[in-house]
Design a protein around this motif. Sequence first.
Motif, mmCIF file in Angstrom:
data_model
loop_
_atom_site.group_PDB
_atom_site.id
_atom_site.type_symbol
_atom_site.label_atom_id
_atom_site.label_comp_id
_atom_site.label_asym_id
_atom_site.label_seq_id
_atom_site.Cartn_x
_atom_site.Cartn_y
_atom_site.Cartn_z
ATOM 1 N N MET A 273 0.833 -1.301 -0.005
ATOM 2 C CA MET A 273 -0.055 -0.007 -0.135
ATOM 3 C C MET A 273 0.906 1.292 -0.002
ATOM 4 N N GLU A 274 0.502 2.375 -0.729
ATOM 5 C CA GLU A 274 1.093 3.493 -0.723
ATOM 6 C C GLU A 274 0.571 4.647 0.256
ATOM 7 N N GLY A 275 1.438 5.491 0.505
ATOM 8 C CA GLY A 275 1.016 6.723 1.353
ATOM 9 C C GLY A 275 1.151 6.705 2.754
ATOM 10 N N PHE A 276 1.957 6.025 3.266
ATOM 11 C CA PHE A 276 2.129 6.044 4.914
ATOM 12 C C PHE A 276 3.038 7.109 5.352
ATOM 13 N N SER A 277 2.808 8.310 4.887
ATOM 14 C CA SER A 277 3.690 9.563 5.271
ATOM 15 C C SER A 277 2.826 10.315 6.362
ATOM 16 N N PHE A 278 3.594 10.843 7.229
ATOM 17 C CA PHE A 278 2.868 11.758 8.206
ATOM 18 C C PHE A 278 1.812 12.752 7.869
ATOM 19 N N LYS A 279 1.798 13.249 6.815
ATOM 20 C CA LYS A 279 0.784 14.159 6.401
ATOM 21 C C LYS A 279 -0.520 13.221 5.982
ATOM 22 N N HIS A 280 -0.345 12.184 5.254
ATOM 23 C CA HIS A 280 -1.443 11.178 5.149
ATOM 24 C C HIS A 280 -2.066 10.687 6.365
ATOM 25 N N ARG A 281 -1.097 10.390 7.369
ATOM 26 C CA ARG A 281 -1.863 9.918 8.468
ATOM 27 C C ARG A 281 -2.481 10.862 9.227
ATOM 28 N N VAL A 282 -2.355 12.096 8.967
ATOM 29 C CA VAL A 282 -3.049 13.034 9.751
ATOM 30 C C VAL A 282 -4.226 13.268 9.187
ATOM 31 N N LEU A 283 -4.180 13.563 7.739
ATOM 32 C CA LEU A 283 -5.364 13.905 6.706
ATOM 33 C C LEU A 283 -6.344 12.684 6.710
ATOM 34 N N ARG A 284 -5.877 11.500 7.136
ATOM 35 C CA ARG A 284 -6.852 10.355 7.131
ATOM 36 C C ARG A 284 -7.889 10.543 8.208
ATOM 37 N N LEU A 285 -7.371 11.384 9.283
ATOM 38 C CA LEU A 285 -8.300 11.433 10.504
ATOM 39 C C LEU A 285 -9.534 12.404 9.944
ATOM 40 N N PHE A 286 -9.422 13.254 8.965
ATOM 41 C CA PHE A 286 -10.708 13.896 8.559
ATOM 42 C C PHE A 286 -11.665 13.129 7.707
ATOM 43 N N PRO A 287 -12.860 13.580 7.760
ATOM 44 C CA PRO A 287 -13.953 13.112 6.694
ATOM 45 C C PRO A 287 -13.336 13.079 5.424
ATOM 46 N N GLU A 288 -13.468 12.327 4.543
ATOM 47 C CA GLU A 288 -12.684 12.019 3.381
ATOM 48 C C GLU A 288 -12.651 13.298 2.325
ATOM 49 N N GLN A 289 -13.717 13.718 1.967
ATOM 50 C CA GLN A 289 -14.001 14.856 1.165
ATOM 51 C C GLN A 289 -13.111 16.284 1.545
ATOM 52 N N LEU A 290 -13.330 16.326 3.281
ATOM 53 C CA LEU A 290 -12.653 17.382 3.626
ATOM 54 C C LEU A 290 -11.132 17.208 3.595
ATOM 55 N N GLY A 291 -10.757 15.987 3.755
ATOM 56 C CA GLY A 291 -9.435 15.798 3.542
ATOM 57 C C GLY A 291 -8.739 15.973 2.310
ATOM 58 N N TRP A 292 -9.501 15.906 1.093
ATOM 59 C CA TRP A 292 -9.145 16.105 -0.040
ATOM 60 C C TRP A 292 -8.725 17.667 -0.392
ATOM 61 N N ARG A 293 -9.723 18.294 0.112
ATOM 62 C CA ARG A 293 -9.607 19.873 0.173
ATOM 63 C C ARG A 293 -8.560 20.339 0.898
#
Length: 303
Positions: A273-293
Amino acid sequence: MSVIHVACAADNKFLPHCAAMLSSVVGHHDAGQICVHFLFDSSIDDGALAQLGDYVQRSGAKWQAHEVDARRRNMIEPNRRFGKVAWYRVLLPELVPDLDRVLYLDADTIVCKSLEDLWTMDMKGEPVAAVVNPLYPFMDKAFLSDLGVDEGGYFNSGVLLMDLAQWRILGLTDKVLSAAQLLTAQEWPDQNALNYVFKSMWLPLNPKWNMQNTFFDLPAHLLPSSARSFEPNNPSIVHFIGPYKPWHYRCKHRLRYRYWENLKNTPWQNRAMEGFSFKHRVLRLFPEQLGWRLDAMIRERFQ
């Protein structure tokens, strides 16, 4: 038993994901029932291409690889997000001149049931059949007026049943490529060019044939009226639209496991799986569409 001609395209980055999609196709059909038409260009890795073709044939499907020549490639302006590969579907009328019908599938789709009913359906004289593309409420919809369509008349190009005979008669490939020159600033250039050309001549399909994320995320009253009758837990084809696909840590799609089930059947079964960075770990905590924005705002701020 009729042969179902399935077309797809990928670059080196998406080739393993295309393999997972093709695994899902052949897994729901008898041996010899599927013929795969893979569209590529000279940038593809020859070894990986041969590996994909060998896998498809060992799985019981027929395989044909079609290279897009330099003349056609040079007519296509690359997009920062999609490159040129996204355009190759519109070249199918000339790449497979002996076929009158083909089903095009994006590499980020997964087939969950037989395609027989879709393949044999009456297209009612239209050159393309597709599923409407609902938009999220936060999206800017001003581009629809440039295309001459409303939200209920805007289709997704990830699953296209194409009447190639009609395309040739009407010269639709060149019309789409010409439209692309008018829409260079569009976020989804190939999809928007297709909508611009086909706005009055496409057949709407049941959403089950292209179940995009929006069908799972939005309440029924926010969907176009033509798209409210579907079973979100029983798709025929699931389409993982958006920036984060099933192979990315940020993906929260309830059916992402279907991608991994199919990938394990391919030569790329050990991909992580890709995307195990600190930024992505934090943004995954938000609702998905809000995380995209939020992610888009971060990229814009620091680019």
